[in-house]
Design a protein around this motif. Structure first.
Motif, PDB file in Angstrom:
ATOM      1  N   GLU A 176      32.075  31.928  53.141  1.00  0.00           N
ATOM      2  CA  GLU A 176      31.163  32.821  53.494  1.00  0.00           C
ATOM      3  C   GLU A 176      31.617  34.320  54.203  1.00  0.00           C
ATOM      4  OE1 GLU A 176      27.953  34.833  52.851  1.00  0.00           O
ATOM      5  OE2 GLU A 176      28.138  33.306  51.764  1.00  0.00           O
ATOM      6  N   ALA A 177      32.246  33.975  55.125  1.00  0.00           N
ATOM      7  CA  ALA A 177      32.873  35.163  56.111  1.00  0.00           C
ATOM      8  C   ALA A 177      33.244  36.276  55.142  1.00  0.00           C
ATOM      9  CB  ALA A 177      33.603  34.610  56.980  1.00  0.00           C
ATOM     10  N   VAL A 178      34.296  35.802  54.104  1.00  0.00           N
ATOM     11  CA  VAL A 178      34.972  36.909  53.320  1.00  0.00           C
ATOM     12  C   VAL A 178      34.023  37.487  52.269  1.00  0.00           C
ATOM     13  CG1 VAL A 178      36.526  37.073  51.227  1.00  0.00           C
ATOM     14  CG2 VAL A 178      37.199  35.553  53.196  1.00  0.00           C
ATOM     15  N   LEU A 179      32.832  36.806  51.909  1.00  0.00           N
ATOM     16  CA  LEU A 179      32.064  37.383  50.928  1.00  0.00           C
ATOM     17  C   LEU A 179      31.195  38.321  51.842  1.00  0.00           C
ATOM     18  CD1 LEU A 179      30.709  34.072  48.972  1.00  0.00           C
ATOM     19  CD2 LEU A 179      32.583  35.993  48.576  1.00  0.00           C
ATOM     20  N   ARG A 180      30.796  38.034  53.005  1.00  0.00           N
ATOM     21  CA  ARG A 180      29.883  38.899  53.947  1.00  0.00           C
ATOM     22  C   ARG A 180      30.630  40.153  53.875  1.00  0.00           C
ATOM     23  NH1 ARG A 180      29.225  40.056  59.064  1.00  0.00           N
ATOM     24  NH2 ARG A 180      26.921  40.734  59.833  1.00  0.00           N
ATOM     25  N   GLU A 181      31.987  39.869  54.590  1.00  0.00           N
ATOM     26  CA  GLU A 181      32.874  41.232  54.930  1.00  0.00           C
ATOM     27  C   GLU A 181      32.910  42.028  53.545  1.00  0.00           C
ATOM     28  OE1 GLU A 181      36.541  39.742  56.167  1.00  0.00           O
ATOM     29  OE2 GLU A 181      35.859  38.914  57.858  1.00  0.00           O
ATOM     30  N   THR A 182      32.915  41.270  52.354  1.00  0.00           N
ATOM     31  CA  THR A 182      33.112  42.091  51.163  1.00  0.00           C
ATOM     32  C   THR A 182      31.916  42.985  50.755  1.00  0.00           C
ATOM     33  OG1 THR A 182      34.573  40.480  50.328  1.00  0.00           O
ATOM     34  CG2 THR A 182      33.574  41.930  48.720  1.00  0.00           C
ATOM     35  N   ARG A 183      30.834  42.500  51.157  1.00  0.00           N
ATOM     36  CA  ARG A 183      29.560  43.239  50.989  1.00  0.00           C
ATOM     37  C   ARG A 183      29.399  44.427  51.854  1.00  0.00           C
ATOM     38  NH1 ARG A 183      27.368  37.433  50.176  1.00  0.00           N
ATOM     39  NH2 ARG A 183      27.062  37.669  52.463  1.00  0.00           N
ATOM     40  N   ILE A 184      29.717  44.160  53.109  1.00  0.00           N
ATOM     41  CA  ILE A 184      29.603  45.050  53.995  1.00  0.00           C
ATOM     42  C   ILE A 184      30.630  46.320  53.509  1.00  0.00           C
ATOM     43  CG2 ILE A 184      29.952  45.747  56.561  1.00  0.00           C
ATOM     44  CD1 ILE A 184      28.988  42.972  57.263  1.00  0.00           C
ATOM     45  N   GLN A 186      31.775  46.847  50.625  1.00  0.00           N
ATOM     46  CA  GLN A 186      31.423  47.846  49.706  1.00  0.00           C
ATOM     47  C   GLN A 186      30.233  48.517  49.575  1.00  0.00           C
ATOM     48  OE1 GLN A 186      33.495  48.336  46.993  1.00  0.00           O
ATOM     49  NE2 GLN A 186      35.048  46.891  48.216  1.00  0.00           N
ATOM     50  N   LEU A 187      29.192  48.003  50.205  1.00  0.00           N
ATOM     51  CA  LEU A 187      27.755  48.549  50.380  1.00  0.00           C
ATOM     52  C   LEU A 187      27.539  49.197  51.672  1.00  0.00           C
ATOM     53  CD1 LEU A 187      25.938  45.643  48.692  1.00  0.00           C
ATOM     54  CD2 LEU A 187      26.966  47.429  47.583  1.00  0.00           C
ATOM     55  N   GLY A 188      28.142  49.010  52.651  1.00  0.00           N
ATOM     56  CA  GLY A 188      27.763  49.437  53.815  1.00  0.00           C
ATOM     57  C   GLY A 188      26.913  48.669  54.846  1.00  0.00           C
ATOM     58  N   GLU A 189      26.619  47.377  54.166  1.00  0.00           N
ATOM     59  CA  GLU A 189      25.635  46.554  54.801  1.00  0.00           C
ATOM     60  C   GLU A 189      25.656  45.250  54.113  1.00  0.00           C
ATOM     61  OE1 GLU A 189      21.620  47.342  54.137  1.00  0.00           O
ATOM     62  OE2 GLU A 189      21.742  48.454  52.505  1.00  0.00           O
ATOM     63  N   ASP A 190      25.154  44.324  54.694  1.00  0.00           N
ATOM     64  CA  ASP A 190      25.297  42.778  54.111  1.00  0.00           C
ATOM     65  C   ASP A 190      23.925  42.659  53.129  1.00  0.00           C
ATOM     66  OD1 ASP A 190      25.600  40.344  53.652  1.00  0.00           O
ATOM     67  OD2 ASP A 190      25.490  39.409  55.448  1.00  0.00           O
ATOM     68  N   ARG A 191      24.336  42.788  51.929  1.00  0.00           N
ATOM     69  CA  ARG A 191      23.040  42.943  51.153  1.00  0.00           C
ATOM     70  C   ARG A 191      23.524  42.337  49.768  1.00  0.00           C
ATOM     71  NH1 ARG A 191      18.623  47.794  51.245  1.00  0.00           N
ATOM     72  NH2 ARG A 191      17.441  46.956  49.505  1.00  0.00           N
ATOM     73  N   PRO A 192      22.698  41.490  48.869  1.00  0.00           N
ATOM     74  CA  PRO A 192      23.292  41.015  47.720  1.00  0.00           C
ATOM     75  C   PRO A 192      23.314  42.216  46.626  1.00  0.00           C
ATOM     76  CG  PRO A 192      20.904  40.497  47.883  1.00  0.00           C
ATOM     77  CD  PRO A 192      21.519  41.030  49.366  1.00  0.00           C
ATOM     78  N   TYR A 193      24.384  42.008  45.643  1.00  0.00           N
ATOM     79  CA  TYR A 193      24.303  42.951  44.752  1.00  0.00           C
ATOM     80  C   TYR A 193      24.691  42.581  43.378  1.00  0.00           C
ATOM     81  CZ  TYR A 193      29.699  42.644  45.476  1.00  0.00           C
ATOM     82  OH  TYR A 193      30.920  42.144  45.718  1.00  0.00           O
ATOM     83  N   ILE A 194      24.738  43.277  42.551  1.00  0.00           N
ATOM     84  CA  ILE A 194      25.014  42.981  40.915  1.00  0.00           C
ATOM     85  C   ILE A 194      26.355  44.064  40.713  1.00  0.00           C
ATOM     86  CG2 ILE A 194      23.024  42.066  40.174  1.00  0.00           C
ATOM     87  CD1 ILE A 194      22.379  44.819  38.881  1.00  0.00           C
ATOM     88  N   VAL A 195      27.230  43.686  40.001  1.00  0.00           N
ATOM     89  CA  VAL A 195      28.477  44.535  39.682  1.00  0.00           C
ATOM     90  C   VAL A 195      28.683  44.688  38.189  1.00  0.00           C
ATOM     91  CG1 VAL A 195      29.941  42.593  39.793  1.00  0.00           C
ATOM     92  CG2 VAL A 195      30.741  45.054  40.609  1.00  0.00           C
ATOM     93  N   PHE A 196      29.129  46.062  38.256  1.00  0.00           N
ATOM     94  CA  PHE A 196      30.048  46.331  36.885  1.00  0.00           C
ATOM     95  C   PHE A 196      31.355  46.801  37.214  1.00  0.00           C
ATOM     96  CE2 PHE A 196      31.686  49.431  34.030  1.00  0.00           C
ATOM     97  CZ  PHE A 196      32.078  48.757  32.843  1.00  0.00           C
ATOM     98  N   VAL A 197      32.598  46.050  36.563  1.00  0.00           N
ATOM     99  CA  VAL A 197      33.860  46.631  37.060  1.00  0.00           C
ATOM    100  C   VAL A 197      34.564  47.329  35.569  1.00  0.00           C
ATOM    101  CG1 VAL A 197      36.055  45.748  37.675  1.00  0.00           C
ATOM    102  CG2 VAL A 197      33.842  44.742  38.512  1.00  0.00           C
ATOM    103  N   GLY A 198      34.977  48.664  35.885  1.00  0.00           N
ATOM    104  CA  GLY A 198      35.642  49.200  34.725  1.00  0.00           C
ATOM    105  C   GLY A 198      35.389  50.513  34.966  1.00  0.00           C
TER     106      GLY A 198
END
Length: 374
Positions: A176-184, A186-198
């Motif tokens: 969860e620490a890695v996931l939280r860091e990833t959200r911050i 990519q988004l500038g804040e700890d918030r859920p997201y949906i993603v498209f890659v490509g």
């Protein structure tokens, strides 16, 4: 066996075909026989680490020229001594008389609106001529095989289906620490997201996806999610203007999708509540398999190979539309139990696409062609 490979796609950002080549080389390094060698032909030196250690050499052919001119003028004299030449990206040097195999990843021009008006006058002709010239044509799905027979007039006996996929490094990230860091990150804040890659290609209907997301936010403002578009806007789509017009400029984030390590994508997928694609046509989609392998629920359009890949493991709609995408997004994001079920089905489905097997079959085809009598 001496294999020649047009590796020009490795010169740029590792997306699409470049990743396909990288996967093949990674597994071929272990699968080659002692007397197998491969030469990668490029227009400019590759960055360190792009080619794995093994029986590979890289040859830079100058002058660089344009892609078509380089492939058809500079490349043929350099590959006279190979047993088989492999074109991993749709095309072959048309004047070359040796044995050849070409990879056709998609025939997306069969879907209206996937390319500019001039595409059938240029690339379509090159790809059709390359497919007809090749001793063997590799495609990633039954959908592409059907399309190539119809659009290019190829005999089914010359076409081999070899799926693509995700390697064993793609698995769920549960820290969860890695996931939280990833959200911050990519988004500038700890918030859920949906993603498209490509890449934000025309056929992938990015404006439609943004409109569907904006419609969902308007209908259900309590949803906290953002939309992350993780890939280059190479067509310069007017996305900033569109998100401002729709009032979601603070909810949509677009980046070039560059990472230090390719497998950093595992945390991009794992931190998302869903992977979503509005693409009208995909001959295959490595990113969809990667998302499923990371346990990320998949939402997309039941067109071409997308439904073939997902095969009941995701939420698919029949036609690309704002309403259909909005409804699917709302259903998945609003139901944690459904997401858990999709996660389990996606993990199981991703196991059907193993790069080790796919690389081995591709090598087997190259060997068959190299050993065929003229």
């Amino acid at each position: 066996m001496k294999i020649g490979i047009n590796a020009r796609r490795l010169e740029g950002q590792p997306l699409g075909v470049a990743r396909y080549i990288e996967y093949l080389l990674r597994y071929w390094a272990e699968q080659f026989s002692p007397d197998d060698r491969a030469t990668l032909y490029v227009r400019e030196p590759l960055a360190p680490g792009r080619v794995p250690p093994g029986p590979f050499s890289t040859r830079v052919l100058q002058p660089k020229l344009r892609g078509f001119m380089w492939e058809n003028v500079r490349l043929p004299p350099a590959i006279r001594d190979v047993d088989v030449f492999f074109g991993p990206s749709y095309s072959l040097p048309l004047a070359y008389r040796g044995r050849t195999v070409v990879m056709i990843h998609s025939v997306n021009e069969v879907q209206e609106g996937t390319h500019p008006w001039w595409y059938p006058l240029t690339y379509t002709n090159i790809y059709r001529a390359s497919a007809r010239k090749a001793d063997r044509v590799i495609v990633p799905s039954q959908s592409v095989k059907d399309d190539i027979q119809s659009a290019y007039g190829l005999d089914a006996g010359r076409i081999e289906i070899v799926p693509q996929g995700a390697d064993d490094g793609f698995r769920p990230v549960d820290d969860e620490a890695v996931l939280r860091e990833t959200r911050i990150e990519q988004l500038g804040e700890d918030r859920p997201y949906i993603v498209f890659v490509g890449k934000l290609s025309q056929r992938r209907n990015i404006p439609m996806l943004i409109r569907a997301f904006a419609a969902l936010v308007e209908e259900r403002p309590e949803l906290p999610h953002k939309l992350l578009l993780f890939g280059p806007n190479h067509l310069n789509l007017p996305l900033p203007e569109l998100v401002r017009e729709l009032g979601v400029e603070h909810r949509v984030v677009q980046t070039d999708g560059r990472l230090k390590e390719h497998h950093d994508l595992t945390r991009i997928y794992s931190a998302a509540d869903a992977y979503v694609s509005a693409s009208a046509y995909e001959g295959f989609s490595i990113t969809v398999v990667e998302a499923m392998a990371c346990g990320t629920p998949v939402i997309g359009i039941n067109r071409a190979a997308f439904g073939e890949i997902v095969d009941g493991a995701g939420r698919l709609i029949d036609e690309p539309s704002v309403e259909g995408l909005k409804s699917a997004l709302g259903e998945v994001l609003g139901d944690p139990a459904l997401r858990a079920e999709m996660r389990a089905r996606g993990l199981e489905r991703a196991n059907a696409f193993r790069w080790e097997d796919n690389a081995a079959r591709t090598l087997e085809i190259l060997r068959e062609v190299a050993n065929e009598r003229p």
